[in-house]
Write a protein that holds these residues in place. Structure first.
Motif, PDB file in Angstrom:
ATOM      1  N   ASP A  12       0.825  -1.214   0.000  1.00 41.94           N
ATOM      2  CA  ASP A  12       0.000   0.000   0.000  1.00 41.94           C
ATOM      3  C   ASP A  12       0.856   1.259   0.000  1.00 41.94           C
ATOM      4  O   ASP A  12       0.534   2.259  -0.643  1.00 41.94           O
ATOM      5  CB  ASP A  12      -0.927   0.009   1.219  1.00 41.94           C
ATOM      6  N   GLU A  13       1.951   1.224   0.731  1.00 37.39           N
ATOM      7  CA  GLU A  13       2.821   2.391   0.819  1.00 37.39           C
ATOM      8  C   GLU A  13       3.553   2.657  -0.492  1.00 37.39           C
ATOM      9  O   GLU A  13       3.979   3.783  -0.757  1.00 37.39           O
ATOM     10  CB  GLU A  13       3.827   2.202   1.952  1.00 37.39           C
ATOM     11  N   LYS A  14       3.714   1.632  -1.315  1.00 36.26           N
ATOM     12  CA  LYS A  14       4.387   1.822  -2.596  1.00 36.26           C
ATOM     13  C   LYS A  14       3.496   2.510  -3.623  1.00 36.26           C
ATOM     14  O   LYS A  14       3.992   3.134  -4.555  1.00 36.26           O
ATOM     15  CB  LYS A  14       4.833   0.469  -3.162  1.00 36.26           C
ATOM     16  N   ILE A  15       2.180   2.382  -3.474  1.00 34.21           N
ATOM     17  CA  ILE A  15       1.251   2.941  -4.454  1.00 34.21           C
ATOM     18  C   ILE A  15       0.991   4.401  -4.110  1.00 34.21           C
ATOM     19  O   ILE A  15       0.259   4.726  -3.170  1.00 34.21           O
ATOM     20  CB  ILE A  15      -0.064   2.141  -4.479  1.00 34.21           C
ATOM     21  N   LEU A  16       1.586   5.294  -4.848  1.00 34.90           N
ATOM     22  CA  LEU A  16       1.474   6.721  -4.559  1.00 34.90           C
ATOM     23  C   LEU A  16       0.231   7.335  -5.187  1.00 34.90           C
ATOM     24  O   LEU A  16      -0.287   8.333  -4.704  1.00 34.90           O
ATOM     25  CB  LEU A  16       2.724   7.447  -5.064  1.00 34.90           C
ATOM     26  N   SER A  17      -0.234   6.773  -6.282  1.00 35.92           N
ATOM     27  CA  SER A  17      -1.498   7.188  -6.890  1.00 35.92           C
ATOM     28  C   SER A  17      -1.950   6.073  -7.812  1.00 35.92           C
ATOM     29  O   SER A  17      -1.138   5.318  -8.334  1.00 35.92           O
ATOM     30  CB  SER A  17      -1.344   8.505  -7.666  1.00 35.92           C
ATOM     31  N   GLU A  18      -3.280   5.967  -7.987  1.00 37.55           N
ATOM     32  CA  GLU A  18      -3.802   4.892  -8.822  1.00 37.55           C
ATOM     33  C   GLU A  18      -5.180   5.259  -9.338  1.00 37.55           C
ATOM     34  O   GLU A  18      -5.845   6.163  -8.817  1.00 37.55           O
ATOM     35  CB  GLU A  18      -3.876   3.581  -8.032  1.00 37.55           C
ATOM     36  N   ASP A  19      -5.608   4.568 -10.374  1.00 33.02           N
ATOM     37  CA  ASP A  19      -6.962   4.634 -10.877  1.00 33.02           C
ATOM     38  C   ASP A  19      -7.595   3.282 -10.590  1.00 33.02           C
ATOM     39  O   ASP A  19      -7.189   2.270 -11.170  1.00 33.02           O
ATOM     40  CB  ASP A  19      -6.953   4.936 -12.373  1.00 33.02           C
ATOM     41  N   ALA A  20      -8.552   3.253  -9.696  1.00 31.68           N
ATOM     42  CA  ALA A  20      -9.121   1.989  -9.225  1.00 31.68           C
ATOM     43  C   ALA A  20     -10.144   1.405 -10.181  1.00 31.68           C
ATOM     44  O   ALA A  20     -10.679   0.318  -9.910  1.00 31.68           O
ATOM     45  CB  ALA A  20      -9.765   2.195  -7.849  1.00 31.68           C
ATOM     46  N   HIS A  21     -10.451   2.091 -11.298  1.00 29.70           N
ATOM     47  CA  HIS A  21     -11.566   1.663 -12.134  1.00 29.70           C
ATOM     48  C   HIS A  21     -11.184   1.287 -13.561  1.00 29.70           C
ATOM     49  O   HIS A  21     -11.962   0.605 -14.227  1.00 29.70           O
ATOM     50  CB  HIS A  21     -12.620   2.767 -12.186  1.00 29.70           C
ATOM     51  N   ARG A  22     -10.031   1.727 -14.044  1.00 27.36           N
ATOM     52  CA  ARG A  22      -9.721   1.455 -15.454  1.00 27.36           C
ATOM     53  C   ARG A  22      -8.212   1.365 -15.652  1.00 27.36           C
ATOM     54  O   ARG A  22      -7.434   1.851 -14.824  1.00 27.36           O
ATOM     55  CB  ARG A  22     -10.299   2.555 -16.341  1.00 27.36           C
ATOM     56  N   PRO A  23      -7.791   0.750 -16.748  1.00 25.73           N
ATOM     57  CA  PRO A  23      -6.355   0.706 -17.055  1.00 25.73           C
ATOM     58  C   PRO A  23      -5.804   2.108 -17.276  1.00 25.73           C
ATOM     59  O   PRO A  23      -6.488   2.963 -17.854  1.00 25.73           O
ATOM     60  CB  PRO A  23      -6.296  -0.123 -18.346  1.00 25.73           C
TER      61      PRO A  23
END
Length: 787
Positions: free
Chosen positions: A107-118
């Motif tokens: 979790d700490e490695k993921i600085l930003s993400e889009d949870a819904h699409r590639p």
């Protein structure tokens, strides 16, 4: 005690055994082995012990301890609903070396993400992309190596967490509009584009003039270009596709449309395009081609065709009689005349034979032939340059050109531009075409903007200022040194007298434009490129150069008249230095063909041979901070043909080489792979080794190699270990990415020397390379060839 993740290179079996012993004794932990090196974590106190065992240690990153509240300075950001927010920084900078936190959770490695699409992401590894790591990524494809261990990739929502769970992944963050518009890093002396300033809140409409300018747009993947093209068309813009993954479009600076374009996930880079322009300002003697007017080399470019793209050519000039194999009129259909005089002068520097000057005004390769491409348009600009430079180079290549000179460019604050990418693409597709590029004439000793800070000391020329496409990795970029001439042209003027607004302070203001060949021309553009690669590669004389004069060009276009001979005139600039180097490349190519029996030398081989023979010039302006060899002012040094290829000018000089571009068995197929060579040398001459390779096209190095050497006394030598960009920390040495590396040993110990070329990191194998060795060579091992 500080901890570092390092690469530990071994050249011999005994050294590999020492590295394994360090792992057994827990001095080297988290070890991951390749054929040529091991990656691991080590305390700084143990570095010197490894060095005493003959191992070469390169730092990868600092390992910072966790604080009680979790990783230091990292705040993960979650993006919901498909948007892209600006990501928090994943790295800190510690004395110039990337830092990571030990023991981060997924979790700490993921600085930003889009949870819904590639989406497109930047993934940072805690070391190189080894074959083991590549296999653990499974179907996840890394698209481009941005810098160091940072890569772009396209991930589905569920793949983000799969990647984050891998132990060698340090951070993952969305590729955002900040990355798209961040073409220049202001911390390295560059300037943000106006769009970037607006995006970051650094300027207002009233502060920044707004113009409609052409912009280059590049996507991450070629398959996504049609969607971006449709997006622009739907908004009333007319894009022009230049590549399968790039287009051009005119947009207003700082406009909402420009910012919206940068926010499209598919878009990797948006950059303003500056119009290209000409780069004006006893060269043969300085270059080591001749001394006291007596030829010192039996090579004169015979059998070689040099391509020149410039304003036009006065093909009636006697210096070119019978040697022009073709002329293409790209700017003014049917008209190749040269009213500017620039193209004729440039061609004369490369291959004029000086027939009407009794040989006094002679180019570098007086028996080479010329294919000329006239790019001057009817408005006096360079409108003949195609949007895609592939068309320019391909036309010349089909005519037999294997050395192509380009004395033009666009000032872009040392950016890696679309034109730079065009050069790299073409050479990667045509590895036997050497593209020579003038560095630019944008060297000044005053701030470029009223509030800007300078990197250089007062009275010295600032950096960086290299133009585009001179920032290309696979071209040969040429800066200008001063001529030895003491009369004629501007030779008697000081820089302050000639261009006071650019050089108002001593010492540069009081120095003569010509007369001291140990100095760099003040106007010559300095490096590095925006990702800190060394540029220029080399320098050659570029002030008060006498060469062929076009009959169509008025004398005021030049620096001055040549005494008592209207067929010649003086000019100056990196425009003149570059064609001299192109001519020298023709001599080197002729030598490899005739003496080395190597019919198709690669561009990398010619580049390695020329750079290997360079001589470091010593003027204060040439060795100004940042100190090092190579440095940002002169690159690897000034061309010296007497030290580049065997000939009467250097008795006893031998040359051995490897050129693997046509031999798959000598190409790198995997990270960590090494090739070993042994050469017996004497001590009568310096030992010089140069490694060069043509890298896959992209801004940063995609495939990184390393040059190592040692002798029977156990002394170790590392390519570019004294470069201006080297970071020295805890006894280790680290060089910024360059696809040219040198080892120079002024007083070699007689006996066997081992040379190792190792694949540090490969994103896109296979990777060919060229290796050149010169000195008092007694023997060599297969597959090294010898002249």
């Amino acid at each position: 005690m500080a901890k570092y993740r390092v690469k530990v290179f071994f050249m011999h079996e005994t050294e590999e055994a020492a590295a394994r012993a360090a792992e057994d004794e827990a001095r080297l932990t988290e070890a991951e082995w390749t054929e040529g090196y091991v990656i691991g974590v080590i305390d700084s106190k143990d570095v010197n012990r490894l060095a005493r065992d003959g191992l070469i240690v390169k730092p990868v990153e600092i390992i910072e301890p966790r604080s009680d509240s979790g990783p230091i300075g990292i705040q993960p950001t979650r993006v919901r609903g498909g948007g892209q927010a600006g990501a928090a920084p994943s790295l800190t900078r510690v004395r110039g070396l990337a830092s990571t936190i030990a023991g981060k959770s997924a979790d700490e490695k993921i600085l930003s993400e889009d949870a819904h699409r590639p989406q497109f992401y930047i993934i940072r590894l805690n070391g190189p992309l080894t074959e083991k790591r590549r296999s653990e990524l499974n179907d996840i494809q890394l698209i481009e190596r941005l810098s160091s261990n940072r890569y772009t990739c396209h991930l589905k929502a569920e793949e983000v967490r799969v990647c984050a769970a891998l132990p060698f992944v340090d951070s993952i963050q969305l590729y955002s509009e900040a990355d798209t518009l961040r073409v220049v890093d202001a911390d390295r002396g560059g300037r943000a584009t106006s769009a970037e300033r607006a995006f970051r809140g650094q300027g207002t409409v009233s502060e920044v003039p707004r113009f409609t300018l052409p912009h280059a747009v590049r996507v991450h993947r070629a398959e996504d270009l049609p969607r971006v093209e449709r997006w622009l068309t739907d908004r009333g813009f007319k894009p022009v596709v230049t590549h399968t993954d790039a287009l051009r479009v005119s947009l207003r600076q700082d406009s909402d449309d420009l910012i919206a374009l940068a926010r499209l996930p598919e878009v990797a880079v948006v950059e303003e395009l500056q119009p290209p322009r000409l780069l004006d300002r006893n060269a043969r003697e300085i270059l080591g081609i001749e001394r006291s007017s007596k030829p010192q080399h039996r090579y004169e470019g015979e059998g070689q065709i040099i391509g020149v793209a410039d304003t036009g050519i006065d093909d009636s000039h006697p210096d070119f009689k019978g040697r022009v194999v073709g002329i293409s009129t790209l700017g003014r259909p049917g008209d190749h005349s040269d009213p500017e005089g620039h193209g004729t002068h440039v061609a004369g520097c490369a291959l004029g034979n000086g027939v009407e000057s009794s040989g006094d005004v002679c180019g570098a390769a007086p028996k080479a032939r010329l294919f000329f491409q006239s790019i001057l348009d009817a408005n006096g600009g360079l409108g003949g340059l195609p949007h895609n430079l592939k068309m320019l180079f391909a036309e010349a290549y089909e005519k037999g050109v294997r050395i192509h000179n380009n004395s033009w460019g666009a000032f872009a604050y040392a950016r890696y531009s679309e034109m730079s990418l065009d050069v790299d693409r073409f050479v990667a597709a045509h590895p036997d075409m050497l593209i020579v590029i003038a560095a630019g004439n944008d060297g000044i000793a005053v701030p470029r903007e009223p509030t800007a800070e300078m990197n250089a000391r007062s009275g010295f020329v600032d950096w960086p200022s290299v133009a585009a496409p001179a920032t290309a990795k696979n071209g040969l970029t040429v800066g200008a040194s001063c001529n030895s001439r003491t009369s004629g042209g501007y030779a008697m003027l000081t820089w302050g007298e000639a261009w006071r607004e650019n050089y108002p302070k001593r010492p540069v203001a009081s120095q003569k434009v010509s007369g001291d060949p140990e100095r760099i021309a003040a106007f010559s553009s300095r490096g590095p490129s925006d990702d800190q690669r060394i540029k220029p590669d080399i320098v050659a004389p570029g002030t008060d150069i006498a060469s062929a004069k076009s009959r169509q060009a008025a004398l005021y276009k030049f620096w001055g008249a040549y005494p008592n001979n209207p067929l010649y005139a003086f000019m100056g600039g990196t425009s003149m230095a570059a064609p001299y180097v192109a001519g020298c490349a023709a001599l080197v190519r002729e030598c490899f063909q005739k003496e080395g029996k190597w019919a198709e030398p690669s561009a990398a081989l010619l580049k390695a041979a020329l750079i290997n023979g360079t001589r470091r010039i010593t003027g204060a302006c040439a060795v100004a901070p940042l100190e090092g060899e190579p440095n940002f002012h002169q690159g690897f040094g000034r061309i010296d043909m007497a030290a580049s290829i065997p000939g009467p000018a250097a008795p006893g000089l031998s040359l051995a080489f490897v050129d693997s571009w046509k031999t798959p068995a000598q190409m790198f197929q995997r990270t960590g792979q090494s090739f070993h060579y042994e050469i017996a040398v004497g001590d009568r001459l310096p030992l010089r080794i140069c490694l060069a390779w043509t890298d896959p096209p992209a801004r940063g190095l995609q495939n990184n190699l390393i040059l190592l050497a040692d002798n029977t006394a156990g002394e170790k030598f590392v390519g570019n270990s004294n470069a201006a960009t080297v970071l020295k920390i805890a006894g280790m040495k680290r060089n910024r990415d360059n696809n040219v590396q040198i080892v120079r040993i002024d007083k070699p110990k007689p006996g066997r020397h081992t040379i190792v070329v190792s694949a540090d990191t490969l994103l896109e194998p296979p990777q060919s390379f060229a290796l050149v060795v010169t000195g008092d060579l007694k023997s060599r091992s297969s597959p090294v060839s010898k002249l």
